[in-house]
Design a protein around this motif. Structure first.
Motif, PDB file in Angstrom:
ATOM      1  N   GLN A  51      -1.085  12.395  -7.450  1.00 38.75           N
ATOM      2  CA  GLN A  51      -1.898  12.316  -6.248  1.00 38.75           C
ATOM      3  C   GLN A  51      -2.171  13.729  -5.739  1.00 38.75           C
ATOM      4  N   SER A  52      -3.290  13.860  -5.049  1.00 38.54           N
ATOM      5  CA  SER A  52      -3.616  15.160  -4.467  1.00 38.54           C
ATOM      6  C   SER A  52      -2.671  15.467  -3.310  1.00 38.54           C
ATOM      7  N   GLU A  53      -2.640  16.715  -2.891  1.00 40.14           N
ATOM      8  CA  GLU A  53      -1.798  17.122  -1.765  1.00 40.14           C
ATOM      9  C   GLU A  53      -2.173  16.356  -0.502  1.00 40.14           C
ATOM     10  N   TYR A  54      -3.474  16.211  -0.282  1.00 37.66           N
ATOM     11  CA  TYR A  54      -3.945  15.476   0.894  1.00 37.66           C
ATOM     12  C   TYR A  54      -3.498  14.022   0.847  1.00 37.66           C
ATOM     13  N   ALA A  55      -3.574  13.402  -0.330  1.00 36.22           N
ATOM     14  CA  ALA A  55      -3.178  11.995  -0.469  1.00 36.22           C
ATOM     15  C   ALA A  55      -1.701  11.811  -0.141  1.00 36.22           C
ATOM     16  N   LEU A  56      -0.855  12.725  -0.582  1.00 43.04           N
ATOM     17  CA  LEU A  56       0.574  12.651  -0.284  1.00 43.04           C
ATOM     18  C   LEU A  56       0.833  12.766   1.211  1.00 43.04           C
ATOM     19  N   GLN A  57       0.125  13.680   1.850  1.00 41.90           N
ATOM     20  CA  GLN A  57       0.278  13.868   3.299  1.00 41.90           C
ATOM     21  C   GLN A  57      -0.194  12.639   4.058  1.00 41.90           C
ATOM     22  N   LEU A  58      -1.325  12.093   3.656  1.00 46.14           N
ATOM     23  CA  LEU A  58      -1.877  10.909   4.322  1.00 46.14           C
ATOM     24  C   LEU A  58      -0.956   9.710   4.176  1.00 46.14           C
ATOM     25  N   ARG A  59      -0.433   9.485   2.976  1.00 42.62           N
ATOM     26  CA  ARG A  59       0.440   8.345   2.752  1.00 42.62           C
ATOM     27  C   ARG A  59       1.716   8.459   3.575  1.00 42.62           C
ATOM     28  N   GLU A  60       2.252   9.667   3.728  1.00 39.84           N
ATOM     29  CA  GLU A  60       3.463   9.844   4.522  1.00 39.84           C
ATOM     30  C   GLU A  60       3.191   9.533   5.991  1.00 39.84           C
ATOM     31  N   LYS A  61       2.046   9.979   6.479  1.00 35.34           N
ATOM     32  CA  LYS A  61       1.675   9.697   7.871  1.00 35.34           C
ATOM     33  C   LYS A  61       1.456   8.202   8.092  1.00 35.34           C
ATOM     34  N   GLN A  62       0.741   7.567   7.167  1.00 35.36           N
ATOM     35  CA  GLN A  62       0.476   6.133   7.287  1.00 35.36           C
ATOM     36  C   GLN A  62       1.768   5.332   7.241  1.00 35.36           C
ATOM     37  N   LYS A  63       2.691   5.745   6.391  1.00 35.37           N
ATOM     38  CA  LYS A  63       3.968   5.037   6.266  1.00 35.37           C
ATOM     39  C   LYS A  63       4.726   5.040   7.589  1.00 35.37           C
ATOM     40  N   VAL A  64       4.866   6.221   8.194  1.00 36.65           N
ATOM     41  CA  VAL A  64       5.605   6.324   9.457  1.00 36.65           C
ATOM     42  C   VAL A  64       4.878   5.594  10.573  1.00 36.65           C
ATOM     43  N   LYS A  65       3.582   5.754  10.639  1.00 38.31           N
ATOM     44  CA  LYS A  65       2.780   5.106  11.678  1.00 38.31           C
ATOM     45  C   LYS A  65       2.917   3.587  11.608  1.00 38.31           C
TER      46      LYS A  65
ATOM     47  N   ARG B 157       0.828  -1.213   0.000  1.00 36.16           N
ATOM     48  CA  ARG B 157       0.000   0.000   0.000  1.00 36.16           C
ATOM     49  C   ARG B 157       0.855   1.253   0.000  1.00 36.16           C
ATOM     50  N   GLU B 158       1.996   1.205   0.694  1.00 37.74           N
ATOM     51  CA  GLU B 158       2.881   2.368   0.751  1.00 37.74           C
ATOM     52  C   GLU B 158       3.891   2.387  -0.392  1.00 37.74           C
ATOM     53  N   GLY B 159       3.954   1.294  -1.152  1.00 33.86           N
ATOM     54  CA  GLY B 159       4.825   1.268  -2.316  1.00 33.86           C
ATOM     55  C   GLY B 159       6.295   1.091  -2.008  1.00 33.86           C
ATOM     56  N   GLN B 160       6.619   0.590  -0.812  1.00 32.68           N
ATOM     57  CA  GLN B 160       8.013   0.357  -0.446  1.00 32.68           C
ATOM     58  C   GLN B 160       8.089  -0.615   0.720  1.00 32.68           C
ATOM     59  N   LYS B 161       9.263  -1.205   0.916  1.00 28.64           N
ATOM     60  CA  LYS B 161       9.460  -2.116   2.039  1.00 28.64           C
ATOM     61  C   LYS B 161       9.452  -1.339   3.352  1.00 28.64           C
ATOM     62  N   LEU B 162       8.650  -1.794   4.305  1.00 29.64           N
ATOM     63  CA  LEU B 162       8.622  -1.190   5.631  1.00 29.64           C
ATOM     64  C   LEU B 162       9.347  -2.063   6.645  1.00 29.64           C
ATOM     65  N   PHE B 163       9.809  -3.241   6.228  1.00 28.96           N
ATOM     66  CA  PHE B 163      10.571  -4.173   7.074  1.00 28.96           C
ATOM     67  C   PHE B 163       9.807  -4.513   8.356  1.00 28.96           C
ATOM     68  N   LEU B 164       8.562  -4.941   8.174  1.00 29.97           N
ATOM     69  CA  LEU B 164       7.698  -5.260   9.310  1.00 29.97           C
ATOM     70  C   LEU B 164       7.818  -6.706   9.755  1.00 29.97           C
ATOM     71  N   LYS B 165       8.494  -7.563   8.948  1.00 24.31           N
ATOM     72  CA  LYS B 165       8.622  -8.982   9.282  1.00 24.31           C
ATOM     73  C   LYS B 165      10.025  -9.355   9.752  1.00 24.31           C
TER      74      LYS B 165
ATOM     75  N   GLY C 113       4.585   0.791  14.083  1.00 21.27           N
ATOM     76  CA  GLY C 113       3.570  -0.109  14.622  1.00 21.27           C
ATOM     77  C   GLY C 113       2.599   0.537  15.582  1.00 21.27           C
ATOM     78  N   LEU C 114       2.206   1.780  15.332  1.00 19.35           N
ATOM     79  CA  LEU C 114       1.318   2.504  16.236  1.00 19.35           C
ATOM     80  C   LEU C 114      -0.103   2.567  15.691  1.00 19.35           C
ATOM     81  N   GLN C 115      -1.055   2.703  16.614  1.00 24.95           N
ATOM     82  CA  GLN C 115      -2.427   2.980  16.240  1.00 24.95           C
ATOM     83  C   GLN C 115      -2.589   4.485  16.035  1.00 24.95           C
ATOM     84  N   GLU C 116      -3.671   4.893  15.400  1.00 26.38           N
ATOM     85  CA  GLU C 116      -3.881   6.307  15.090  1.00 26.38           C
ATOM     86  C   GLU C 116      -3.903   7.177  16.346  1.00 26.38           C
ATOM     87  N   SER C 117      -4.578   6.718  17.401  1.00 24.63           N
ATOM     88  CA  SER C 117      -4.658   7.520  18.633  1.00 24.63           C
ATOM     89  C   SER C 117      -3.278   7.707  19.263  1.00 24.63           C
ATOM     90  N   GLN C 118      -2.458   6.669  19.253  1.00 19.55           N
ATOM     91  CA  GLN C 118      -1.107   6.774  19.807  1.00 19.55           C
ATOM     92  C   GLN C 118      -0.275   7.768  19.000  1.00 19.55           C
TER      93      GLN C 118
END
Length: 211
Positions: A53-67, A14-22, A71-76
């Motif tokens: 992508q729209s400006e909002y989409a770029l911002q959202l994807r960057e936030k989702q990638k780091v989160k 979804r983020e288009g890159q390895k996040l090394f989660l495994k 391994g954090l939930q949105e509230s954290q």
């Protein structure tokens, strides 16, 4: 607390890159993000063909990638952002530094675990001490001068041994000191943005939450 229990490779796609989660498997197995370089789902290939992508989409994807990397939930994640704002200075840098100072992240950075998820389990299962006292809260904020250790009875755990001896183990961060034999480490100084080896545009996250 809610946990993500589905295939983590979908998050990487979804983020288009390895996040090394495994952990080590990300280095030894061919990642699905390399075989299918488009988001999961039936509309994935169509999204991949979109040119802009729209400006909002770029911002959202960057936030989702780091989160997702940490391994954090949105509230954290949002709570950490609020703390970063209150500290003054550069909010984006404060946010990344706050993420780095989490106990589960430091256990991962020290090489005691092969992924942040595995590090989180070590902390929750009471295998880790900070300044001689057991801490089982992954979000515990470690400070400069703190001593971090794997408990004496847990030093020969298979996951700890495997992580420390892995060829793909990352280099030790400059703000941490490690006595590998005794499984003891110290936070020499607070981390800075230059110490965080992540290709992240944190300003996009700040812009997203500032709307």
């Amino acid at each position: 607390m809610a946990r993500y229990t589905k295939a983590v490779c979908k998050l990487c796609r979804r983020e288009g890159q390895k996040l090394f989660l495994k952990g080590q498997k990300c280095y030894t197995e061919k990642c699905p993000v390399e075989r299918r370089a488009y988001p999961p789902g039936q509309h994935g290939p169509a999204h991949a063909r979109r040119r802009k992508q729209s400006e909002y989409a770029l911002q959202l994807r960057e936030k989702q990638k780091v989160k997702r990397m940490y391994g954090l939930q949105e509230s954290q994640f949002r709570n950490l952002f609020r703390k970063a704002v209150k500290k003054g200075g550069v909010t984006g840098e404060n946010l990344l530094i706050g993420l780095e100072k989490r106990l589960d992240n430091i256990i991962f950075r020290l090489g005691f675990a092969s992924s942040r998820n595995q590090a989180r389990q070590l902390v929750r299962h009471r295998h880790v001490e900070v300044n001689g006292r057991v801490v089982d809260i992954p979000s515990f904020e470690v400070r400069a001068g703190d001593d971090i250790a794997v408990r004496a009875k847990s030093r020969r755990l298979a996951v700890v041994e495997a992580s420390l001896t892995a060829r793909t183990r990352p280099s030790l961060m400059g703000w941490l000191a490690l006595d590998e034999k005794n499984r003891v480490a110290r936070v020499v100084r607070p981390p800075t943005r230059e110490d965080i080896p992540m290709e992240v545009q944190e300003q996009l996250i700040v812009e997203l939450y500032s709307k």
